[in-house]
Scaffold this motif. Structure first.
Motif, PDB file in Angstrom:
ATOM      1  N   SER A 128       3.461  21.171  -7.296  1.00  0.00           N
ATOM      2  CA  SER A 128       4.086  22.284  -8.007  1.00  0.00           C
ATOM      3  C   SER A 128       4.443  23.422  -7.049  1.00  0.00           C
ATOM      4  CB  SER A 128       3.107  22.758  -9.078  1.00  0.00           C
ATOM      5  OG  SER A 128       3.436  24.046  -9.521  1.00  0.00           O
TER       6      SER A 128
ATOM      7  N   ARG B 208      -1.555  17.798  -9.290  1.00  0.00           N
ATOM      8  CA  ARG B 208      -0.454  18.501  -9.953  1.00  0.00           C
ATOM      9  C   ARG B 208      -0.108  19.791  -9.216  1.00  0.00           C
ATOM     10  NH1 ARG B 208       3.065  17.564 -14.563  1.00  0.00           N
ATOM     11  NH2 ARG B 208       2.023  16.010 -15.838  1.00  0.00           N
TER      12      ARG B 208
ATOM     13  N   ALA C  83       0.026  24.092 -13.563  1.00  0.00           N
ATOM     14  CA  ALA C  83      -0.181  22.776 -12.955  1.00  0.00           C
ATOM     15  C   ALA C  83      -1.625  22.310 -13.128  1.00  0.00           C
ATOM     16  CB  ALA C  83       0.189  22.811 -11.476  1.00  0.00           C
TER      17      ALA C  83
END
Lengths: 213, 213
Positions: free
Chosen positions: B89, B85, B99
DNA sequence: TGTACATCAGTGAACGCGCGTTCACTGATGTAC
DNA sequence: TGTACATCAGTGAACGCGCGTTCACTGATGTAC
């Protein structure tokens, strides 16, 4: 004259137990605390209650039925713990919200096995009417605490419900991570700082200048 | 020439399995997902791996040893989910913290049984060096994300560690309450709102105007 | 008040089940010469 | 390269254990008359 069954209070017949249902719930609580949910057995509960291992069948269909009763008891005490902190706290809405959170943590720390049963197991029957009702009641304490801070009912307002969820998740996470025995988490937030941290964090989560209409 | 044992990659002898240790870990993951920790048995894992029930003894001392390996695998994937993530991000420090939190939730939702094993069970041996290392590594992702927001190392600063703990507890609580199947919690914060909520809440928890030195 | 009886809540023996564990074994693999 | 042998990683039968469940039973309690 009394058509009602005598209460048999204080009575201790060696044969008819008096109130084996209640005794099994007490025994189950000890069994749970000693062995955890994974090691919970009906035979163990019967032994703790001092009856033969076939006796519980007269009161609970199976182990999960007893666990359902234990979870119900747990939620009752859980709500009490939150209300007890609120009663000792200032009536100011944010103080009441913080108090509910601290009561949540009081309960988790005092009854770790019950807490895990209530929030981490699928064995209790959460569709049971009694259990469902008392669980909802506990949740309502948080919702109404937020409502008082916000000055209105958060239901139907996604952003206000986000605050409910955030406060709830925060204290729940603190409880779970501590009970899990995470050394890292306990180093980051030792129990002595819970009171300060919950107050400070909820202060930021639900700021005093939040919209009030 | 090769003194090293041949890797036997791709080899499938009916007798010597090739890599039963790995096969048991895969099987254990399925067993865990299907039966939960409470219903996890070595015999079940052996059956899933297609070997006799006595075979696992050559690779794992007992069920808890296999669960330790599974928890280790879980933490590895867990850290990967957070980093994945973060990689997608913005590099902005607060976006990186959010994230990490969303990766935390990605993992919990994708691997609920592993997540419970890692954070809700006492069966894995958390003193195991490998497990301990990878668990610490996961925690370090959150700490360093906070460090970047704050502009300095939070260790040794109780108030900064409070922010680490708060962010951690928040996402952990969201994950646990959702996995517990709490209808009330899911009504308050449905999954579709996680992304928005985590962003908004971490925005308030760790405000941009936080002290930076 | 006394007696007969139904009901209830226990007992304890027995059963089947799935589990982990042990054990002698066997076939495949790797190595020494 | 070939052979003999040690080692390793499986098999499958057997065992004991604790569990939930069933069952005929029995003693205590409450009730009808």
């Amino acid at each position: 004259m009394p058509t009602k069954r005598p209460a048999r209070r204080g009575r201790k017949s060696a044969y008819h137990h008096g109130d084996l249902r209640k005794a099994l719930i007490d025994a189950g609580e000890n069994e749970l605390a000693a062995n955890g949910i994974e090691g919970f057995t009906l035979r163990g509960c019967a032994k703790r209650a001092g009856v033969s291992h076939a006796a519980p069948a007269h009161h609970f269909k199976d182990a999960n039925a007893l666990l359902t009763a234990l979870a119900t008891l747990g939620f009752t005490r859980f709500a009490q713990a939150m209300r007890a902190r609120q009663a000792k706290s200032s009536a100011e809405p944010r103080a009441q919200l913080v108090a509910a959170g601290l009561g949540y943590l009081d309960f988790a720390l005092a009854h770790p096995a019950l807490f895990r049963l209530m929030f981490g197991s699928r064995r209790p029957d959460f569709a049971d009417a009694g259990l469902h009702a008392v669980a909802e009641e506990s949740f309502a304490i948080l919702v109404s605490a937020i409502a008082r801070v916000r000055g209105r009912d958060p239901w139907g307002d996604p952003r206000a419900m986000e605050d409910v969820a955030a406060s709830w998740a925060l204290v729940h996470g603190i409880a779970m991570l501590t009970l899990a025995g995470s050394v890292a988490f306990q180093a980051a937030l030792p129990k002595e700082r819970w009171e300060h941290a919950v107050d400070a964090i909820i202060g930021r989560l639900v700021p005093p200048d939040a919209p009030r209409a």
